[in-house]
Design a protein around this motif. Structure first.
Motif, PDB file in Angstrom:
ATOM      1  N   UNK A  94       0.829  -1.211   0.000  1.00  0.00           N
ATOM      2  CA  UNK A  94       0.000   0.000   0.000  1.00  0.00           C
ATOM      3  C   UNK A  94       0.864   1.262   0.000  1.00  0.00           C
ATOM      4  N   UNK A  95       1.818   1.305  -0.907  1.00  0.00           N
ATOM      5  CA  UNK A  95       2.691   2.471  -1.128  1.00  0.00           C
ATOM      6  C   UNK A  95       3.760   2.659  -0.052  1.00  0.00           C
ATOM      7  N   UNK A  96       3.844   1.744   0.895  1.00  0.00           N
ATOM      8  CA  UNK A  96       4.843   1.894   1.944  1.00  0.00           C
ATOM      9  C   UNK A  96       5.921   0.827   1.773  1.00  0.00           C
ATOM     10  N   UNK A  97       7.184   1.241   1.854  1.00  0.00           N
ATOM     11  CA  UNK A  97       8.274   0.279   1.687  1.00  0.00           C
ATOM     12  C   UNK A  97       8.612  -0.377   3.017  1.00  0.00           C
ATOM     13  N   UNK A  98       8.757  -1.702   2.985  1.00  0.00           N
ATOM     14  CA  UNK A  98       9.131  -2.435   4.185  1.00  0.00           C
ATOM     15  C   UNK A  98      10.343  -3.283   3.837  1.00  0.00           C
ATOM     16  N   UNK A  99      11.336  -3.243   4.706  1.00  0.00           N
ATOM     17  CA  UNK A  99      12.532  -4.040   4.484  1.00  0.00           C
ATOM     18  C   UNK A  99      12.787  -4.815   5.768  1.00  0.00           C
ATOM     19  N   UNK A 100      12.860  -6.145   5.655  1.00  0.00           N
ATOM     20  CA  UNK A 100      12.819  -6.941   6.872  1.00  0.00           C
ATOM     21  C   UNK A 100      13.446  -8.308   6.606  1.00  0.00           C
TER      22      UNK A 100
END
Lengths: 266, 162
Positions: free
Chosen positions: B11-17
């Motif tokens: 939803x347009x948000x970047x997540x790096x995990x």
């Protein structure tokens, strides 16, 4: 969900070497069978080797007399490919009827073939289109590939790279499927090349089979052929909760008649 | 079990995990991100309630590993519209009473969106066929089809003008 390791090899050799180094590995293509199986506890691999980053397993290429499809081609890619729609329309329509749209976006041709579900659709097309399967180790003709229910002639760790199908003058797939799963109770693939017919049947037995009685008959002879004369005992037709053997035989005959009916002698 | 590094846009948000390999996309959305609009309606990958958009294509998030989504773009129902500014497809469902309990709706909205990207699939028969794999246990299919028809009609009109 049970724990496992996850790998993303970049080429066939790396994938194959990884497979040999793991305890109980399984390859992951689209995951539309293996992931639900793991969720339900029906499979518990120690390692999943995701093949989707292997570039040479993607794409559809047309040659003079044949078409090659990468093992990772999704069902929707098969169904929507202009090459397939124009040259082997029976295969495009087959792919468009597999499971449902969300599954077709993820599930792959190679994954389905290697799983060798006796009710899967593709095996019928492969037999009637004289497929040649290329792995990281060798080439296998389709008639030597499907051995039994969920059993193929692939070696441990062997990877199906791509599938090459013969172009034919006419192709058509008709199936009667389980409403819940869309798997074939009986699926009939018919191909005609140089006026000669090939008919293969999936879903009806433990593995896909070529209908010998019609094989290589000229189209007009095949149309006239009395299907009631065929002794289906030799094909070991399944008798199960979905359909009795008699019902399946009746489906086979009517689906063949339907497939041949609209064909002209051109 | 090895950890897998995942870069994903949700939803347009970047997540790096770095994540466990056995985390399903649906579980990550619901339990980690609290995006509970993606529903789980079965345990057999059949019901379609968990369908989301992965790189503009519908997939069942209950049958995809988060690890498989590296460098991919996810849209869930939370990313479609807001209460005060519904997406056109949501508006169509609202106007046509396209839901009863609403449990299957998020998945069906995405199926409707993918259908709208395909030209020449506009007949009622084609809509109903496309909904194979989306179970509405209220059996409210009639108004679902009506909603999708109205959405497709409006979308095609807009496209014609452009």
């Amino acid at each position: 969900m049970k724990k496992f390791n996850y790998h993303t090899p970049k080429n066939l050799n790396e994938g194959y070497e990884l497979f040999k180094s793991c305890d109980f590995p399984q390859y992951l293509a689209g995951g539309m069978t293996i992931l639900p199986s793991i969720k339900q506890g029906l499979a518990s691999p120690s390692d999943l080797i995701d093949l989707s980053y292997i570039n040479e397993m993607h794409g559809i290429t047309e040659h003079t007399n044949s078409i090659t499809l990468g093992g990772l081609t999704t069902h929707n890619e098969v169904a929507q490919s202009n090459i397939i729609i124009n040259k082997v329309p029976g295969l495009a329509s087959l792919a468009s009827e597999i499971a449902d749209n969300a599954v077709r976006n993820k599930g792959t041709l190679g994954g389905s073939i290697c799983n060798a579900d006796p009710a899967a659709d593709y095996p019928a097309a492969l037999i009637a289109l004289n497929a040649k399967l290329t792995t990281n180790l060798r080439e296998i003709h389709v008639k030597d590939f499907f051995l039994d229910m969920f059993e193929t002639s692939l070696y441990e760790g062997e990877i199906l790279k791509n599938i090459t199908l013969s172009k034919v003058d006419y192709s058509c797939y008709k199936k009667f499927s389980s409403q819940a799963s869309k798997y074939a109770i009986v699926g009939v693939f018919t191909s005609v090349n140089k006026k000669k017919v090939k008919v293969s049947i999936t879903g009806a037995s433990n593995k896909v089979f070529l209908l010998d009685e019609l094989d290589n008959l000229y189209l007009d002879k095949a149309k006239e052929f009395n299907l009631d004369k065929i002794n289906f005992n030799k094909y070991d037709i399944n008798n199960d909760i979905n359909a009795s053997a008699d019902y399946r035989v009746s489906l086979i005959k009517s689906l063949i008649k339907n497939s041949l009916k609209n064909l002209t002698h051109e | 079990m090895n950890k897998v590094k995942v870069n994903i846009k949700i939803n347009q948000e970047y997540i790096s995990k770095a994540v466990d390999a056995n985390i399903l996309l649906s579980d990550f959305l619901r339990y980690n991100l609290k995006l509970t609009g993606t529903h789980i309606g079965c345990d057999t990958s059949q019901c379609g309630s968990c369908i989301i958009m992965l790189d503009d294509k519908c997939v069942k998030s209950c049958s995809v590993l988060l690890a498989q989504c590296n460098n991919k773009n996810v849209v869930t129902v939370e990313g479609l519209g807001k209460i005060d500014k519904l997406h056109k497809v949501q508006e169509a469902f609202k106007n046509n009473h396209g839901l009863q309990c609403g449990f299957c709706t998020p998945g069906i909205l995405f199926s409707a969106l993918e259908l709208s990207m395909r030209k020449n699939q506009r007949s009622e028969y084609q809509i109903r066929k496309f909904l194979d794999g989306n179970f509405c246990r209220c059996t409210g299919y009639h108004n679902i089809v009506k909603s999708i028809k109205s959405f497709l009609k409006e979308k095609d009109l807009v496209n014609e003008k452009v």
